[in-house]
Design a protein around this motif. Sequence first.
Motif, PDB file in Angstrom:
ATOM      1  N   SER A 217      62.296  89.986  -2.335  1.00 38.86           N
ATOM      2  CA  SER A 217      62.232  89.859  -3.798  1.00 38.86           C
ATOM      3  C   SER A 217      63.134  88.759  -4.362  1.00 38.86           C
ATOM      4  N   ASP A 228      68.739  93.310  -3.567  1.00 43.58           N
ATOM      5  CA  ASP A 228      69.430  92.843  -2.364  1.00 43.58           C
ATOM      6  C   ASP A 228      68.961  91.432  -1.995  1.00 43.58           C
ATOM      7  N   ASP A 230      67.574  89.444   1.019  1.00 38.93           N
ATOM      8  CA  ASP A 230      67.030  89.485   2.372  1.00 38.93           C
ATOM      9  C   ASP A 230      67.002  88.061   2.903  1.00 38.93           C
TER      10      ASP A 230
HETATM   11 MG    MG Z   1      64.878  93.058  -0.847  1.00 35.07          MG
END
Ligand code: MG
Length: 567
Positions: A217, A228, A230
Amino acid sequence: VVYKIFIYLIKICFEFYICVCVCVCAGNVFVSFIGSEDRTPKKKFSEVQKERREQAQRTVLIHCPNKISEKKFLKYLSQHGPISHHFFYESFGLYAVVEFCQKESVTSLQNVTRTPSMGTEAAIPFKSRFFNLKLKNPSSQTSEKSSIPCSNHSPPSSKKLSELLCYAESVDDQLNTLLKEFQLTEEDIKLRYLTCSLIEDLAAAYFQDCTVRPFGSSVNSFGKLGCDLDMFLDLDEIGKLNTSKTSGNFLMEFQVKNVPSERIATQKILSVIGECLDHFGPGCVGVQKILNARCPLVRFSHQASGFQCDLTTNNRIALKSSELLYMYGALDSRVRALVFSIRCWARAHSLTSSIPGSWITNFSLTMMVIFFLQRRSPPILPTLDYLKTLADAEDKCIIEGHNCTFIRDLNRIKPSGNTETLESLLKEFFEYFGNFAFNKNSINIRQGREQNKPECSPLHIQNPFETSLNISKNVNQSQLQKFVDLARESAWILSQEDKDRPSPSSNQPWGLAMLLQPSVVSSVSLAKKKRRKPASERIKNLLESIKSHSPENDTDTNGKRTVSTQA
Ligand code: MG
Ligand code: GTP
């Protein structure tokens, strides 16, 4: 008379001016909110990635003293070369992100930077792009008392959001407000790419020419502030360089260590990188090596940026999924507004969680929205199979034997002719999934239609590229049922909304604001159901319930609504 004519003409001119302004504003709203009408050329995902990565490589992160003169700070740094962009933010201290015009400026700054002497402790020398700025003479700087404007990376509080939503003019306006408030800011995106770039510098100590790429995202345009980060360590480029440099009759190979499987290789690489982050990574704290997971990863906090990071390796399919979602998000501006509202709705009702478990993930929810938009008439989004038919030779992409080909040039995809409002789409989304035959059907964005479930997991959403996999295998029956119940209640609330919408000045939650209130969805809907019954019906029901003592009949008299079932 002349005076009156003059006043009249001025009045007409003024009204005309107002009229033009309103039309222009309305036009802008239309252009920016109805994606299918937006004709501005859009960048390819790979172009955005390349540009951002290159920007990040000429950027530094500086922990600054709290009282600092911005002007003097910039003048000091400009000795190393021109600065193209900078911003400050607060995260347990003041930080500056400074982007130089040239990469050489970073080296120049590193060359005049010293390793601190730590007194009784010892410092591990590491020349990174994360600096600590100290004032030689603090009093000369503090006297200026210039307050530094800081960019904000936090989502609005629930109170502020509720206020904003209450004052919106329509449900469409609410969805767009939510998107505006929660989407990643330009500065937040820059900081995400910079963080990956800083981790890449560390990993490069072991794997020269490696790349650390953000995915998920943070880059697929569906990230909410605070999501978060990634990232994956891409070692493919190392192999590519070698193969292109072979000539003559000989083939030169590196001497390498062999391990029994790809998975073990991944675990060993991540184990070492995890150690490296833990021991030498400036600002990397709470490093956890989760190497026995299906997809081994290293989880850590990047303290300075405040990001919770998940580092994996060679995760090219996930990057391709991010590219696909980015495409869908850019094709029609209603997509992101709808996905954000569904993500926020799910979070508000604890349907999703930051802890792994049997919950629906944001990734699955996004797939559900895409699938729903493919099912509209006319469709708002094309199927993945259709995007594949539009692909040309350059778009061809096979990863680990999986065909991940689809057109990447957004400008070659015809916009949808569907003009449904966000309000109607939100309601229809809840109706659609409140009545979806999850027990027998699978969600499949490749074909854009329901298919028989190939296995018995409660929720089956086909992985778009690894088509034999179910991305929502973790979801259990009770979580799915909770989703269905809340979807039905939410559809019902929205269908009742039109009838008695409170005035914006009353400050009462309505529309999306009501749906985002955790306990309200079920309790308010119940109250409304009771409130809305005509008095005659209530008296009739009361008499019936007095006549009958059977519990079943009591349930009926509560007026349980029926929800239409879709095929
Ligand atoms: Mg994520
Ligand atoms: P948030 O972090 O919740 O904002 O969304 P996200 O899309 O980043 O999800 P997450 O961090 O859980 O996963 C990161 C990326 O990994 C996703 O965007 C997907 O590309 C991929 N991913 C996540 N879950 C799955 C899964 O179950 N199967 C597959 N194939 N990929 C997944």
